[in-house]
Design a protein around this motif. Structure first.
Motif, PDB file in Angstrom:
ATOM      1  N   ASP A  10      18.064  -9.271  43.119  1.00 40.01           N
ATOM      2  CA  ASP A  10      18.685  -8.649  44.292  1.00 40.01           C
ATOM      3  C   ASP A  10      20.023  -9.282  44.679  1.00 40.01           C
ATOM      4  O   ASP A  10      20.708  -8.773  45.550  1.00 40.01           O
ATOM      5  N   ASP A  11      20.416 -10.358  44.007  1.00 30.78           N
ATOM      6  CA  ASP A  11      21.664 -11.055  44.327  1.00 30.78           C
ATOM      7  C   ASP A  11      22.786 -10.581  43.397  1.00 30.78           C
ATOM      8  O   ASP A  11      22.744 -10.837  42.197  1.00 30.78           O
ATOM      9  N   PRO A  12      23.806  -9.892  43.945  1.00 30.84           N
ATOM     10  CA  PRO A  12      24.887  -9.362  43.101  1.00 30.84           C
ATOM     11  C   PRO A  12      25.625 -10.437  42.304  1.00 30.84           C
ATOM     12  O   PRO A  12      26.037 -10.200  41.175  1.00 30.84           O
ATOM     13  N   LEU A  13      25.796 -11.626  42.886  1.00 37.95           N
ATOM     14  CA  LEU A  13      26.483 -12.706  42.178  1.00 37.95           C
ATOM     15  C   LEU A  13      25.662 -13.155  40.962  1.00 37.95           C
ATOM     16  O   LEU A  13      26.205 -13.352  39.870  1.00 37.95           O
ATOM     17  N   ILE A  14      24.358 -13.280  41.136  1.00 40.15           N
ATOM     18  CA  ILE A  14      23.483 -13.660  40.023  1.00 40.15           C
ATOM     19  C   ILE A  14      23.523 -12.587  38.944  1.00 40.15           C
ATOM     20  O   ILE A  14      23.597 -12.907  37.745  1.00 40.15           O
ATOM     21  N   LEU A  15      23.498 -11.321  39.334  1.00 46.83           N
ATOM     22  CA  LEU A  15      23.586 -10.244  38.331  1.00 46.83           C
ATOM     23  C   LEU A  15      24.876 -10.361  37.532  1.00 46.83           C
ATOM     24  O   LEU A  15      24.879 -10.191  36.312  1.00 46.83           O
ATOM     25  N   MET A  16      25.978 -10.670  38.215  1.00 49.97           N
ATOM     26  CA  MET A  16      27.268 -10.801  37.541  1.00 49.97           C
ATOM     27  C   MET A  16      27.245 -11.985  36.566  1.00 49.97           C
ATOM     28  O   MET A  16      27.714 -11.877  35.428  1.00 49.97           O
ATOM     29  N   ILE A  17      26.677 -13.109  37.001  1.00 54.12           N
ATOM     30  CA  ILE A  17      26.577 -14.288  36.131  1.00 54.12           C
ATOM     31  C   ILE A  17      25.714 -13.967  34.914  1.00 54.12           C
ATOM     32  O   ILE A  17      26.067 -14.275  33.775  1.00 54.12           O
ATOM     33  N   HIS A  18      24.573 -13.333  35.151  1.00 52.42           N
ATOM     34  CA  HIS A  18      23.664 -13.021  34.043  1.00 52.42           C
ATOM     35  C   HIS A  18      24.291 -12.022  33.071  1.00 52.42           C
ATOM     36  O   HIS A  18      24.103 -12.143  31.857  1.00 52.42           O
ATOM     37  N   GLU A  19      25.056 -11.073  33.595  1.00 51.15           N
ATOM     38  CA  GLU A  19      25.749 -10.135  32.712  1.00 51.15           C
ATOM     39  C   GLU A  19      26.749 -10.882  31.826  1.00 51.15           C
ATOM     40  O   GLU A  19      26.828 -10.637  30.619  1.00 51.15           O
ATOM     41  N   ALA A  20      27.503 -11.814  32.418  1.00 51.78           N
ATOM     42  CA  ALA A  20      28.482 -12.580  31.648  1.00 51.78           C
ATOM     43  C   ALA A  20      27.798 -13.420  30.572  1.00 51.78           C
ATOM     44  O   ALA A  20      28.282 -13.507  29.438  1.00 51.78           O
ATOM     45  N   VAL A  21      26.668 -14.036  30.901  1.00 56.33           N
ATOM     46  CA  VAL A  21      25.949 -14.855  29.928  1.00 56.33           C
ATOM     47  C   VAL A  21      25.394 -13.978  28.804  1.00 56.33           C
ATOM     48  O   VAL A  21      25.489 -14.339  27.622  1.00 56.33           O
ATOM     49  N   LEU A  22      24.840 -12.826  29.153  1.00 53.94           N
ATOM     50  CA  LEU A  22      24.299 -11.936  28.117  1.00 53.94           C
ATOM     51  C   LEU A  22      25.386 -11.450  27.162  1.00 53.94           C
ATOM     52  O   LEU A  22      25.131 -11.254  25.975  1.00 53.94           O
ATOM     53  N   GLU A  23      26.603 -11.275  27.682  1.00 50.91           N
ATOM     54  CA  GLU A  23      27.709 -10.832  26.829  1.00 50.91           C
ATOM     55  C   GLU A  23      28.047 -11.848  25.753  1.00 50.91           C
ATOM     56  O   GLU A  23      28.627 -11.494  24.729  1.00 50.91           O
ATOM     57  N   THR A  24      27.687 -13.105  25.948  1.00 54.12           N
ATOM     58  CA  THR A  24      27.988 -14.143  24.961  1.00 54.12           C
ATOM     59  C   THR A  24      26.894 -14.249  23.889  1.00 54.12           C
ATOM     60  O   THR A  24      27.064 -14.976  22.920  1.00 54.12           O
ATOM     61  N   GLN A  25      25.794 -13.533  24.086  1.00 57.70           N
ATOM     62  CA  GLN A  25      24.664 -13.622  23.161  1.00 57.70           C
ATOM     63  C   GLN A  25      24.734 -12.515  22.111  1.00 57.70           C
ATOM     64  O   GLN A  25      25.271 -11.448  22.363  1.00 57.70           O
ATOM     65  N   GLU A  26      24.162 -12.792  20.958  1.00 61.70           N
ATOM     66  CA  GLU A  26      24.084 -11.780  19.909  1.00 61.70           C
ATOM     67  C   GLU A  26      22.773 -11.024  20.088  1.00 61.70           C
ATOM     68  O   GLU A  26      21.728 -11.422  19.588  1.00 61.70           O
ATOM     69  N   LEU A  27      22.873  -9.933  20.832  1.00 59.61           N
ATOM     70  CA  LEU A  27      21.698  -9.134  21.165  1.00 59.61           C
ATOM     71  C   LEU A  27      21.522  -8.002  20.167  1.00 59.61           C
ATOM     72  O   LEU A  27      22.494  -7.459  19.652  1.00 59.61           O
ATOM     73  N   ALA A  28      20.283  -7.626  19.931  1.00 61.32           N
ATOM     74  CA  ALA A  28      19.982  -6.513  19.036  1.00 61.32           C
ATOM     75  C   ALA A  28      19.675  -5.257  19.846  1.00 61.32           C
ATOM     76  O   ALA A  28      19.101  -4.308  19.328  1.00 61.32           O
ATOM     77  N   CYS A  29      20.073  -5.253  21.124  1.00 61.40           N
ATOM     78  CA  CYS A  29      19.765  -4.125  21.997  1.00 61.40           C
ATOM     79  C   CYS A  29      20.744  -4.109  23.173  1.00 61.40           C
ATOM     80  O   CYS A  29      21.544  -5.024  23.335  1.00 61.40           O
ATOM     81  N   SER A  30      20.619  -3.079  23.996  1.00 65.52           N
ATOM     82  CA  SER A  30      21.482  -2.975  25.168  1.00 65.52           C
ATOM     83  C   SER A  30      20.827  -3.639  26.376  1.00 65.52           C
ATOM     84  O   SER A  30      19.634  -3.931  26.376  1.00 65.52           O
ATOM     85  N   SER A  31      21.640  -3.877  27.407  1.00 68.48           N
ATOM     86  CA  SER A  31      21.165  -4.489  28.645  1.00 68.48           C
ATOM     87  C   SER A  31      21.448  -3.559  29.813  1.00 68.48           C
ATOM     88  O   SER A  31      22.465  -2.865  29.829  1.00 68.48           O
ATOM     89  N   GLU A  32      20.556  -3.571  30.783  1.00 66.40           N
ATOM     90  CA  GLU A  32      20.720  -2.813  32.022  1.00 66.40           C
ATOM     91  C   GLU A  32      20.498  -3.792  33.173  1.00 66.40           C
ATOM     92  O   GLU A  32      19.714  -4.739  33.048  1.00 66.40           O
ATOM     93  N   PHE A  33      21.153  -3.528  34.299  1.00 67.83           N
ATOM     94  CA  PHE A  33      21.095  -4.444  35.434  1.00 67.83           C
ATOM     95  C   PHE A  33      20.653  -3.693  36.682  1.00 67.83           C
ATOM     96  O   PHE A  33      21.169  -2.617  36.973  1.00 67.83           O
ATOM     97  N   PHE A  34      19.699  -4.289  37.405  1.00 68.09           N
ATOM     98  CA  PHE A  34      19.132  -3.649  38.585  1.00 68.09           C
ATOM     99  C   PHE A  34      19.049  -4.643  39.732  1.00 68.09           C
ATOM    100  O   PHE A  34      18.607  -5.775  39.538  1.00 68.09           O
ATOM    101  N   ASP A  35      19.468  -4.201  40.933  1.00 69.11           N
ATOM    102  CA  ASP A  35      19.321  -5.049  42.118  1.00 69.11           C
ATOM    103  C   ASP A  35      18.099  -4.653  42.930  1.00 69.11           C
ATOM    104  O   ASP A  35      17.866  -5.165  44.011  1.00 69.11           O
ATOM    105  N   ASP A  36      17.295  -3.731  42.381  1.00 67.60           N
ATOM    106  CA  ASP A  36      16.108  -3.231  43.060  1.00 67.60           C
ATOM    107  C   ASP A  36      15.017  -3.001  42.011  1.00 67.60           C
ATOM    108  O   ASP A  36      15.233  -2.276  41.040  1.00 67.60           O
TER     109      ASP A  36
END
Length: 134
Positions: A10-36
């Motif tokens: 529910d914290d927009p700042l945490i979502l932004m941080i987590h999005e930035a960290v996920l962008e640095t990872q080699e993922l085999a799938c997509s990511s979605e972000f939810f505040d609810d």
């Protein structure tokens, strides 16, 4: 089988941080972000996600629907077999860690915010390996 990582906090700042960290990872799938958490449930239950495996990076303490509420809802639904959960929380309460361990879907417990080093741990969890590129 499709795979998606859902970050629920529910914290927009945490979502932004987590999005930035996920962008640095080699993922085999997509990511979605939810505040609810309710929106995340609705997303998982959509018809186009019927054959999707989900990795939830889930906060515990959220208004309306908490992480615990979401875990209960998953446990009592058809999603149960397609969801792995890593609790990502600021809680230092050992009781929360013990409670999380009682849910079969919970495969990890990490302190907020996510860091690049946390992914070394996540990539070693057998159930999560398909979410990352080899």
């Amino acid at each position: 089988m499709n795979r998606k990582i859902l970050v629920i906090d529910d914290d927009p700042l945490i979502l932004m941080i987590h999005e930035a960290v996920l962008e640095t990872q080699e993922l085999a799938c997509s990511s979605e972000f939810f505040d609810d958490a309710g929106e995340a449930i609705n997303f998982m239950e959509r018809g186009d996600n019927v054959n999707t495996q989900f990795l939830l990076l889930l906060d515990i303490n959220m208004p309306i629907i908490s992480g615990w509420d979401l875990l209960e809802e998953i446990q009592d639904s058809s999603l149960q077999g397609n969801v792995a959960v890593v609790m990502v929380t600021s809680s230092v309460n050992e009781g929360d860690r013990l409670k999380a361990g009682k849910y079969s879907n919970v495969v990890g417990f990490i302190s907020k915010p996510l860091k690049d080093s946390d992914f070394d741990q996540l990539k070693s969890i057998e159930k999560l390996i398909p979410f990352f590129k080899n």
